[in-house]
Design an enzyme around this catalytic site. Structure first.
Site: not given
Length: 817
Positions: A458-459, A537, A618, A666, A760
């Site tokens: 994942s980013p 991304q 964002y 996303r 993680r």
């Protein structure tokens, strides 16, 4: 209903059953309080259900000198519902805490291993589940007998006195008065309960025969989908003879039958206008195949909706809540009576162990709350699965059955493989897994790109770039994860302009120097980890920019050197934060061109996939959410208008991005805040991007507003991906607290997602995917160990294995010759 493999008895500091075997301590009085004793001698129990009765029996058994009184407003033989399911873990606690109760239960339990799932004329069977059930009336009889034998005072047909008065007259008040607890309501301001209603109607009925397995049956009617949950709870005793032994519930075959359907289906079918007898007859007719044409019977059975009860506190002074008064869990995981009995075990143990009553009640709550919270999360997932059952009706039969069995996320692919390898293997074959290949190692195609497995790194923002240029850290970070076996490795959010950075350490693609640095990384991945794809991304920080590095204060403004922010509307992310400028039409055009310029650089840098970041508050996400977009022009208001600018950017980027390379987007499927993006809107957003050419939707949640209240938990975001996949008809990437390869296999095989993104776990172990393959004994094209690492493809030995095994056992004294 379901059982889980390896679940703890009580999730506490040592098992409750062993703690209760230690016996009682002498009673002592707390010298600091005239009304509260360390070891309560007078206990009042409000409610004569299983939880209240078992608490009474335990308290009296542990201290025969105690005065224990139970108030129950109904008659001793009144009961509602029919069968009760208990797990082996709960029975283990009962066995050691009170062998007499355990022995009585054992004599009457009906046991079975199989689950039958009947859907569209086919029956799938999964075995190895190990259920045990008995009639609720018989359970109460056993507990009544035990309480009488121990000297508990049982007051039937008697309303309990006011809880406040009881608390003054008794050392301990245990409120076991159910979901409609009057005790809880009397102290509402202390317990602070939250009661949440749900969307299905259900009714408890019974059939006078024993199902040979737990049975789920789906009926697709002209009014909508209905489902039956059925299980046996009584079979004739082997030695039963009508002429020599009185006939009773334990000597008759019987099954619990629960009929459930959405509220709108219930009304459309006319159940709201039927009386109890008419409703029961109608249910028997709808599920005639499951019942073999036999009737159903009721017992004051009323249609109701389930309510989830959560309390901020479980005790007040010397009053404590247990069972449904404290918490509820949906019947589809069979945990109501189980939780109440386990509450009783834990409360009794804590009262014996702790030096004072306040400490005992605090210990009880600390012990039980995490267990209950975990159960309630599983129950919520299960009940929502049944609420949305119609979503899955088109799945292949075996996948549908697997999806149902794993709906709560407690039963997993590995659980089922251990329980019933035949069933799990048939699901894998239907899914298309080659022999010996776990679902996570099957390939997946996006446009011209074929990913060799379903794992995505994942980013993750690293905040380690200088002037937006990724350096050696990024090469090692992304290179290590590419070597680690994932099918797709994603960069962090790469900013399209200097003003679009989140922090001074964010990477960018707004200069040629940055593009060259990224090409160094993609070249390494393609050369040293062939078969691994690398994606970029692209995003713009919007109102969440000009902040400190994460470890210096996440989302906190820079102490100096701030740059101006822009957003859909002039709303700061946090109170007191920088107020962004509302973007003008001309500025929107400039930002769109920044995205396309960055996409061109990304293409030249050699990225295999591009993801547009429209999540987490964002810039583009700020246009989508009604909480952050207050515009009154063509880019604000309705969802269609809020989508306009993100879609314009997507179209512009898709126009310059190579056609054979996939693009994903996303999104935040919920804002976790009142008035934010709804689940229905999330589906509409996904449909819109798919219609404009998105090859998959990366479904995340939250981080849009600072006052969000997310419901964290294992795989907690995956239901949103599941919904988008099935309702929008677009491939999805699930993300959010997915931590094990078992979770990945389960989600993929159930059809809830196409790809799984993990963050993680890949920080903890860059070679997570390689190790997942090794731990499952998988070797194949889905994951390839780099040649220099092949010697490490087997788990290292961690202890001696050459110790001679004992061959003989000598009995009695040794005879020396």
């Amino acid at each position: 209903m379901e059982r889980t493999v390896g679940m703890p008895t009580s999730g506490a500091r040592g098992s409750v059953d062993m703690r209760l075997r230690r016996g009682a301590r002498p009673a002592t009085t707390n010298p600091h309080s005239p009304t509260v004793t360390n070891h309560p001698l007078r206990a009042a129990i409000i409610g004569g259900g299983p939880g209240g009765l078992y608490t009474a029996a335990l308290l009296k058994r542990l201290d025969p000198a105690r005065q224990v009184t139970v108030w129950e407003r109904n008659a001793p033989d009144d009961t509602f519902g029919f069968g009760v399911v208990l797990s082996d873990e709960t029975l283990g606690g009962i066995e050691h805490a009170d062998p007499a109760v355990y022995a009585a239960l054992q004599a009457d339990f009906v046991r079975w291993d199989d689950i039958h799932i009947v859907h569209r004329g086919t029956r799938q069977t999964s075995g190895g589940h190990g259920f045990a059930a008995l009639g609720r009336r018989r359970l109460l009889e056993i507990l009544h007998e035990r309480c009488h034998a121990l000297g508990v005072e049982l007051r039937f047909r008697t309303e309990a006195p006011d809880p406040v008065r009881l608390a003054e007259e008794y050392d301990l008040v245990v409120a076991a008065d159910g979901v409609h607890s009057t005790t809880r309501e009397a102290h509402r301001e202390v317990f602070r309960p939250t009661l949440t209603g749900h969307r299905c109607r259900y009714v408890w009925l019974a059939a006078d025969f024993a199902f040979d397995a737990f049975r789920f049956e789906i009926a697709e009617t002209e009014h909508g989908v209905m489902q039956l949950h059925g299980y046996p709870y009584s079979r004739p005793s082997p030695d039963h003879h009508p002429s020599t032994r009185p006939s009773g519930p334990q000597n008759q075959s019987a099954s619990t039958v629960i009929i459930e359907m959405r509220e709108e289906v219930w009304r459309a079918a006319g159940f709201d206008e039927l009386d109890e007898a008419e409703s029961t007859t109608r249910c028997a007719k709808i599920f005639a195949d499951a019942l073999g044409g036999r009737p159903l019977r009721s017992n004051k059975s009323a249609w109701t909706t389930f309510r989830t009860v959560v309390n901020e506190r479980w005790s007040h002074g010397n009053t404590v809540l247990i069972g449904d008064a404290a918490h509820t869990a949906h019947f589809s995981i069979g945990s109501g009576t189980k939780l109440a009995v386990e509450d009783a075990l834990a409360l009794a143990a804590c009262l014996e162990e702790q030096p004072s009553l306040p400490e005992a009640l605090a210990a009880y709550e600390a012990e039980r709350r995490p267990v209950v919270a975990s159960t309630q999360r599983a129950a919520r997932a299960s009940l929502e699965w049944f609420e949305d059952l119609s979503r899955y009706l088109g799945q292949p039969p075996r996948q549908f059955a697997f999806n149902l069995l794993t709906r709560s996320r407690r039963v997993t692919h590995e659980n089922l493989r251990l329980r019933d390898a035949r069933f799990t293997g048939s699901v894998e074959r239907e899914f298309g897994c080659p022999p010996g290949t776990p679902p996570m190692f099957t390939p997946f195609r996006l446009r011209g790109l074929t990913l060799r497995n379903r794992v995505v790194v994942s980013p993750m923002d690293m905040y380690s770039a200088t002037d937006g240029v990724p350096g050696d850290f990024h090469l090692v970070h992304l290179g290590a994860r590419a070597l680690g076996g994932a099918g797709l490795v994603m960069t962090e959010m790469v900013c399209v302009s200097e003003e679009g950075r989140i922090t001074p350490g964010c990477a960018g693609l707004y200069t040629g120097r940055q593009a060259e640095a990224w090409k160094r990384i993609t070249d390494f991945v393609h050369a040293q980890a062939p078969g691994t794809a690398i994606g970029v991304q692209l995003g713009h920080s919007g109102r969440k920019g000009s902040t400190r590095l994460m470890w210096e204060g996440m989302d906190e403004p820079l102490p100096d050197g701030n740059w101006p922010l822009v957003a859909a509307s002039p709303l700061p992310y946090k109170p007191g934060g920088q107020i962004p400028r509302e973007l003008s039409r001309a500025q929107l055009t400039d930002i769109r061109e920044q995205f396309t310029a960055a996409a061109v650089r990304a293409s030249r840098a050699g990225f295999d996939l591009l993801e547009l970041h429209c999540a987490h508050g964002y810039l583009l996400s700020g246009f989508l959410s009604p909480l952050t977009n207050h515009r009154t022009d063509a880019y604000g208001g309705s969802l269609e208008k809020r989508l306009r600018f993100p879609l314009e950017v997507f179209d512009a980027v898709r126009g310059v991005w190579p056609q054979e390379r996939p693009m994903t987007v996303r999104v935040s499927a919920t804002d976790w805040a009142e008035g934010g993006t709804s689940a229905e809107e999330a589906v509409a957003v996904a449909r819109a991007f798919a219609a404009h050419g998105a090859d998959a939707v990366d479904v995340s949640t939250g981080q849009v507003v600072a006052d969000e209240r997310p419901e964290f938990g294992r795989s907690y975001q995956t239901p949103y991906a599941d919904r988008v996949r099935h309702e929008a008809g677009v491939p999805v990437i699930a993300v959010g607290a997915i931590s094990s390869w078992d979770d990945v296999n389960s989600l993929i095989l159930a059809g809830r997602t196409d790809l799984c993104a993990l963050a993680r776990p890949h920080l903890y172990d860059p070679h997570w995917t390689l190790h997942a393959a090794a731990e499952q004994g998988y070797e194949g094209p889905g994951v390839v160990w780099p040649a220099p690492y092949r010697a490490g493809s087997r788990r290292p030995v961690t202890g001696r294995t050459d110790v001679p095994k004992p061959r003989l056992t000598l009995h009695g004294p040794r005879q020396d010759v």
